[in-house]
Design a protein around this motif. Structure first.
Motif, PDB file in Angstrom:
ATOM      1  N   PRO A 119       0.543  -1.009  -6.890  1.00  0.00           N
ATOM      2  CA  PRO A 119       0.032  -2.346  -6.562  1.00  0.00           C
ATOM      3  C   PRO A 119      -0.625  -2.388  -5.184  1.00  0.00           C
ATOM      4  CG  PRO A 119       2.236  -2.489  -7.482  1.00  0.00           C
ATOM      5  CD  PRO A 119       1.974  -1.025  -7.227  1.00  0.00           C
ATOM      6  N   LEU A 120      -1.678  -3.189  -5.090  1.00  0.00           N
ATOM      7  CA  LEU A 120      -2.312  -3.455  -3.799  1.00  0.00           C
ATOM      8  C   LEU A 120      -1.621  -4.676  -3.202  1.00  0.00           C
ATOM      9  CD1 LEU A 120      -4.616  -2.708  -1.832  1.00  0.00           C
ATOM     10  CD2 LEU A 120      -6.050  -4.361  -3.065  1.00  0.00           C
ATOM     11  N   VAL A 121      -1.146  -4.549  -1.970  1.00  0.00           N
ATOM     12  CA  VAL A 121      -0.326  -5.597  -1.361  1.00  0.00           C
ATOM     13  C   VAL A 121      -0.981  -6.099  -0.082  1.00  0.00           C
ATOM     14  CG1 VAL A 121       1.942  -6.158  -0.387  1.00  0.00           C
ATOM     15  CG2 VAL A 121       1.769  -4.604  -2.347  1.00  0.00           C
ATOM     16  N   GLY A 122      -0.952  -7.404   0.101  1.00  0.00           N
ATOM     17  CA  GLY A 122      -1.414  -8.041   1.327  1.00  0.00           C
ATOM     18  C   GLY A 122      -0.483  -9.179   1.686  1.00  0.00           C
ATOM     19  N   TYR A 123      -0.745  -9.812   2.832  1.00  0.00           N
ATOM     20  CA  TYR A 123       0.171 -10.844   3.316  1.00  0.00           C
ATOM     21  C   TYR A 123      -0.617 -12.027   3.868  1.00  0.00           C
ATOM     22  CZ  TYR A 123       3.363  -6.920   2.998  1.00  0.00           C
ATOM     23  OH  TYR A 123       4.080  -5.847   2.539  1.00  0.00           O
ATOM     24  N   TYR A 124       0.002 -13.190   3.753  1.00  0.00           N
ATOM     25  CA  TYR A 124      -0.552 -14.405   4.356  1.00  0.00           C
ATOM     26  C   TYR A 124       0.518 -15.050   5.212  1.00  0.00           C
ATOM     27  CZ  TYR A 124      -1.808 -19.328   4.840  1.00  0.00           C
ATOM     28  OH  TYR A 124      -2.059 -20.580   5.346  1.00  0.00           O
ATOM     29  N   THR A 125       0.152 -15.413   6.420  1.00  0.00           N
ATOM     30  CA  THR A 125       1.037 -16.188   7.287  1.00  0.00           C
ATOM     31  C   THR A 125       0.254 -17.393   7.771  1.00  0.00           C
ATOM     32  OG1 THR A 125       0.357 -14.821   9.189  1.00  0.00           O
ATOM     33  CG2 THR A 125       2.391 -14.200   8.044  1.00  0.00           C
ATOM     34  N   GLY A 126       0.812 -18.557   7.554  1.00  0.00           N
ATOM     35  CA  GLY A 126       0.140 -19.784   7.948  1.00  0.00           C
ATOM     36  C   GLY A 126       1.143 -20.845   8.339  1.00  0.00           C
ATOM     37  N   ALA A 127       0.689 -21.798   9.114  1.00  0.00           N
ATOM     38  CA  ALA A 127       1.570 -22.858   9.600  1.00  0.00           C
ATOM     39  C   ALA A 127       2.216 -23.595   8.430  1.00  0.00           C
ATOM     40  CB  ALA A 127       0.784 -23.837  10.463  1.00  0.00           C
ATOM     41  N   GLY A 128       3.520 -23.736   8.484  1.00  0.00           N
ATOM     42  CA  GLY A 128       4.249 -24.464   7.463  1.00  0.00           C
ATOM     43  C   GLY A 128       4.648 -23.658   6.251  1.00  0.00           C
ATOM     44  N   SER A 129       4.118 -22.448   6.115  1.00  0.00           N
ATOM     45  CA  SER A 129       4.438 -21.592   4.967  1.00  0.00           C
ATOM     46  C   SER A 129       5.334 -20.442   5.401  1.00  0.00           C
ATOM     47  CB  SER A 129       3.156 -21.001   4.355  1.00  0.00           C
ATOM     48  OG  SER A 129       2.347 -21.994   3.791  1.00  0.00           O
ATOM     49  N   PRO A 130       6.167 -19.933   4.473  1.00  0.00           N
ATOM     50  CA  PRO A 130       6.843 -18.675   4.759  1.00  0.00           C
ATOM     51  C   PRO A 130       5.819 -17.548   4.725  1.00  0.00           C
ATOM     52  CG  PRO A 130       7.190 -19.296   2.480  1.00  0.00           C
ATOM     53  CD  PRO A 130       6.446 -20.444   3.128  1.00  0.00           C
ATOM     54  N   LYS A 131       6.215 -16.358   5.133  1.00  0.00           N
ATOM     55  CA  LYS A 131       5.329 -15.205   4.970  1.00  0.00           C
ATOM     56  C   LYS A 131       5.158 -14.952   3.477  1.00  0.00           C
ATOM     57  CE  LYS A 131       4.692 -10.338   6.215  1.00  0.00           C
ATOM     58  NZ  LYS A 131       5.268  -9.157   6.902  1.00  0.00           N
ATOM     59  N   VAL A 132       3.911 -14.915   3.019  1.00  0.00           N
ATOM     60  CA  VAL A 132       3.624 -14.799   1.596  1.00  0.00           C
ATOM     61  C   VAL A 132       3.163 -13.377   1.288  1.00  0.00           C
ATOM     62  CG1 VAL A 132       2.289 -15.692  -0.350  1.00  0.00           C
ATOM     63  CG2 VAL A 132       2.940 -17.233   1.528  1.00  0.00           C
ATOM     64  N   THR A 133       3.838 -12.733   0.359  1.00  0.00           N
ATOM     65  CA  THR A 133       3.429 -11.408  -0.098  1.00  0.00           C
ATOM     66  C   THR A 133       2.534 -11.558  -1.322  1.00  0.00           C
ATOM     67  OG1 THR A 133       5.486 -10.404   0.684  1.00  0.00           O
ATOM     68  CG2 THR A 133       4.222  -9.171  -0.951  1.00  0.00           C
ATOM     69  N   VAL A 134       1.315 -11.020  -1.222  1.00  0.00           N
ATOM     70  CA  VAL A 134       0.353 -11.076  -2.320  1.00  0.00           C
ATOM     71  C   VAL A 134       0.279  -9.683  -2.936  1.00  0.00           C
ATOM     72  CG1 VAL A 134      -2.000 -11.612  -3.021  1.00  0.00           C
ATOM     73  CG2 VAL A 134      -0.948 -12.861  -1.116  1.00  0.00           C
TER      74      VAL A 134
END
Length: 722
Positions: free
Chosen positions: A303-318
């Motif tokens: 799998p290709l994995v990336g991450y999103y971090t944004g105000a109000g959100s937990p760290k999101v694993t894509v």
């Protein structure tokens, strides 16, 4: 012989009695939502679904149901053996003695289902372009249902009046009524035969997309919720054009597959994988969602994995799952998902979950593409996806669109059966706003055209307008998903809603529209809004009640085309006329000969005094007359007239009169007239008749609002026919 006779006679084949058993005497029957349920006009009560979620509650949603499921995949036979504990809470103030479950996979068990009947009778392939062949059918079978150890009787029902052979909704008559506020647990054994991938679920080779695969309880709506005036069950048959609606809850799912298979699913993978006898069990847990889907394939690459971090959100694993032949699709899908996380979080509200799983369907499994589930969706797949290509635009858009469902279908638990515009339509609109904000056009040319130097592209909402059925809309946007003229009309749920919302934005202003949508999201997240709730949020958020109500009346609850046009346009000199006039107390006749000479003399004198004057200028004023016709809904529009001297006049055309005439008398001649000069009205049936010019005005640009899209549509039709 018995089977053949039953089929010919059209009798339902069921393992249980066809008639529902009588429930406990203390239970009053709770009716089902009607087959004609559609656009709700009455706003929900303030405390509907427990009231707005402030964020201070213990859980994101008011969890009504809990599913604990063990599922074992046989990838050779393409079956799933399932054991499920379904715990459901009775939110109502009365005992409940019967509940309803969806058995969606039975839509694909044979020609007698509502889904297959509608496809056959309507010759409609909107949801499915695959013809089912021998051995490719699918179904879900209830094997055993018990409540606290007591067997539960069941029978199949058709709430929407579908064929008696449809088995997508089942009624369970409980041995023990569920008291108000109490919960009950049902132990259910079931068995799935997956179909060859069709309508976004099934298998192809070793690839399995397992969606709508488990018995799922319907929604008990209470007074004040989505127009209900008394408790009612909302559990519709699986129609060819319908999607889904369910309560929020918690899912704890254990999926067992042969060793070597990669699994992706809704939610977070929890705990260590358990290996035994050549099989591996994966556990996925997710709260505050209303569905669960998964995939398994032995051909998936790492799998290709990336991450999103944004105000109000937990760290999101894509996590992007793909087979090797589509490796080039993985990075664009990952990038588009992370960009979507940022845009939707910023413009609506923070993404609340920790995961997003994206599936790129393998070769020959296109039917699995373009489907959404909470925290999990399938994108599309293409052989080549170079930047600036049509295929790259499609991959990006499908990825954005399916992610966006995570908001409008997922977090805002819209009823996709009865009010599909709240999901498909609003999501399409917000997706195109995201592309517009990124200044992304839609590329429409072929590789050959690009080699020839022809770069055809359209702004996103001009592209959307092409499918909006602007000339002869068939159904209101608020109509339910199944009671529509055609698949094409259902398709306008996407494009016509997006176009309508774009016109609303143009009418009220972008800041007001964005403020209203943030209010809608904040008020209705983890609840189940209706169209009336959207309408009220838009009114409150924009502060423009009359505009919102006008658009909802004509397009959402009604189906009125917008069709305004310039019927005639003239600009002529106002010259003296022959006849008697009063002069110094006497009646004097002005003859044509005398007038002609006076006019000629005055023009000659004026030209001597103005040697550089244009032909459209002179000593006499011009009378300009514009006739505007209205053959559809009342949509206030601006009318802009430009004159040869550089001046202009603007008028407002509104009301329900079928025509209106505008006149001006000015020193200069008019050279052009334009309806909707600021391009606010995309719902207009034709933009070709919105403007006119007078001959001799080569200096005036011929502004044809929106005609670029129509011209390209004609060009593409021609190219296709070659």
């Amino acid at each position: 012989m018995l089977l053949a006779l039953a089929l010919v006679a059209g009798l339902p084949l069921s393992a249980r009695a066809a008639e529902p058993a009588a429930g406990p005497a203390a239970c009053a029957a709770i009716p089902l939502a009607g087959r004609d349920a559609a656009a709700v006009a009455t706003p929900s009560a303030a405390d509907a679904w427990g009231g707005p979620r402030s964020g201070n509650e213990a859980t994101l949603s008011d969890r009504v149901v809990r599913y604990s499921i063990d599922a074992a995949l046989d990838p050779v036979k393409h079956t799933v053996a399932g054991k499920q504990q379904l715990t459901w809470r009775n939110r109502s103030a009365q005992p409940v003695c019967s509940v309803y479950l969806h058995l969606y996979l039975n839509a694909f068990e044979g020609p007698g289902s509502t889904f297959m009947t509608e496809l056959r009778e309507g010759n409609d392939k909107f949801r499915s372009g695959v013809d089912v062949k021998d051995g490719n059918w699918g179904y879900v079978k209830l094997q055993d249902v018990a409540q606290d150890g007591a067997p539960v009787k069941w029978s199949f029902v058709q709430p929407d009046g579908g064929p008696g052979t449809d088995r997508t909704v089942v009624r369970l008559d409980l041995p023990q009524a569920v008291a108000p506020g109490a919960s009950t647990t049902l132990d259910i054994e079931f068995f799935d035969q997956l179909p060859r991938v069709i309508a976004r679920t099934g298998y192809y080779g070793s690839f399995h997309l397992v969606g709508q695969w488990f018995p799922k309880i319907g929604v008990l709506e209470l007074p004040g919720e989505r127009g209900a005036t008394a408790p009612r069950w909302n559990a519709h048959e699986f129609h060819a054009h319908s999607e889904f609606y369910a309560d929020y809850g918690e899912y704890d799912v254990r999926i067992t597959v042969p060793k070597g298979y990669t699994v992706g699913a809704t939610g977070e993978q929890t705990g260590a994988r358990v290996e035994k006898d050549g099989k591996v069990t994966h556990r996925f847990v997710q709260g505050d969602v209303h569905d669960f889907a998964w995939t398994a394939d032995k051909r998936y690459a790492k799998p290709l994995v990336g991450y999103y971090t944004g105000a109000g959100s937990p760290k999101v694993t894509v996590r992007v799952l793909y087979t090797p032949e589509y490796e080039n699709n993985a990075k664009p899908a990952l990038d588009a998902t992370i960009e979507s996380l940022e845009y939707f979080s910023r413009t609506l509200g923070p993404y609340p979950y920790r995961t997003v799983t994206v599936v790129i369907p393998p070769h020959n499994a296109d039917e699995a593409g373009g489907m959404e589930y909470p925290t999990f969706f399938t994108a599309s797949s293409f052989d080549e996806v170079p930047p600036g290509s049509t295929t790259r635009d499609l991959l990006d858009f499908v990825t954005i669109h399916e992610f966006g469902h995570g908001y409008f279908y997922g977090i805002l638990g819209s009823n996709e059966f009865e009010e599909p515009m709240l999901d498909e339509g609003l999501n399409e609109y917000w997706d195109q706003r995201m592309l517009r904000a990124a200044k992304r056009d839609i590329h429409l040319g072929t590789p050959l055209m690009k080699k020839l130097g022809i770069d055809l592209r359209l702004p996103v909402f001009d592209y959307e307008r092409l499918g909006a059925m602007t000339e002869h809309p068939a159904d209101p946007l608020g109509q339910n998903s199944w009671n529509r003229m055609s698949g094409g009309s259902y398709g306008t749920v996407y494009s016509r809603t997006a176009t309508t919302m774009r016109d609303l934005e143009a009418a009220v202003g972008t800041p007001a529209l964005e403020r209203a949508f943030k209010l809608y999201y904040a008020r209705w997240k983890f609840r189940h809004p209706s169209i009336a709730d959207l309408r009220e949020a838009l009114i409150e958020g924009t502060g423009q009640r009359s505009t919102v109500e006008r658009i909802f009346a004509s397009q959402v609850y009604g189906v009125h085309p917008v069709d305004d046009s310039i019927a005639s346009f003239s600009s002529s000199e106002v010259l003296p006329q022959a006849g008697y006039v009063q002069y110094k107390g006497k009646r004097v006749e002005l003859t044509s000969k005398a007038i002609d000479k006076a006019v000629a003399d005055k023009r000659e004198a004026w030209k001597k005094a103005h040697p550089g004057a244009k032909d459209s200028e002179g000593p006499f004023p011009y009378r300009t007359v514009v006739l505007v016709r209205r053959a559809g809904a009342d949509v206030p529009q601006a009318l802009l007239v430009k004159f040869a001297d550089g001046s202009s006049e603007t008028a407002r055309f509104d009301g329900t009169r079928p025509w209106q005439r505008f006149t001006w008398t000015k020193p200069g001649k008019a050279v052009s007239v334009q309806l909707d000069p600021d391009h606010k009205v995309y719902l207009d049936a034709s933009k070709f008749d919105d403007s006119r010019t007078l001959e001799g005005n080569g200096s005036v640009a011929r502004r044809l609002s929106g005609q670029f899209a129509s011209a390209l549509q004609t060009l593409f039709s021609l190219l296709v026919s070659l």
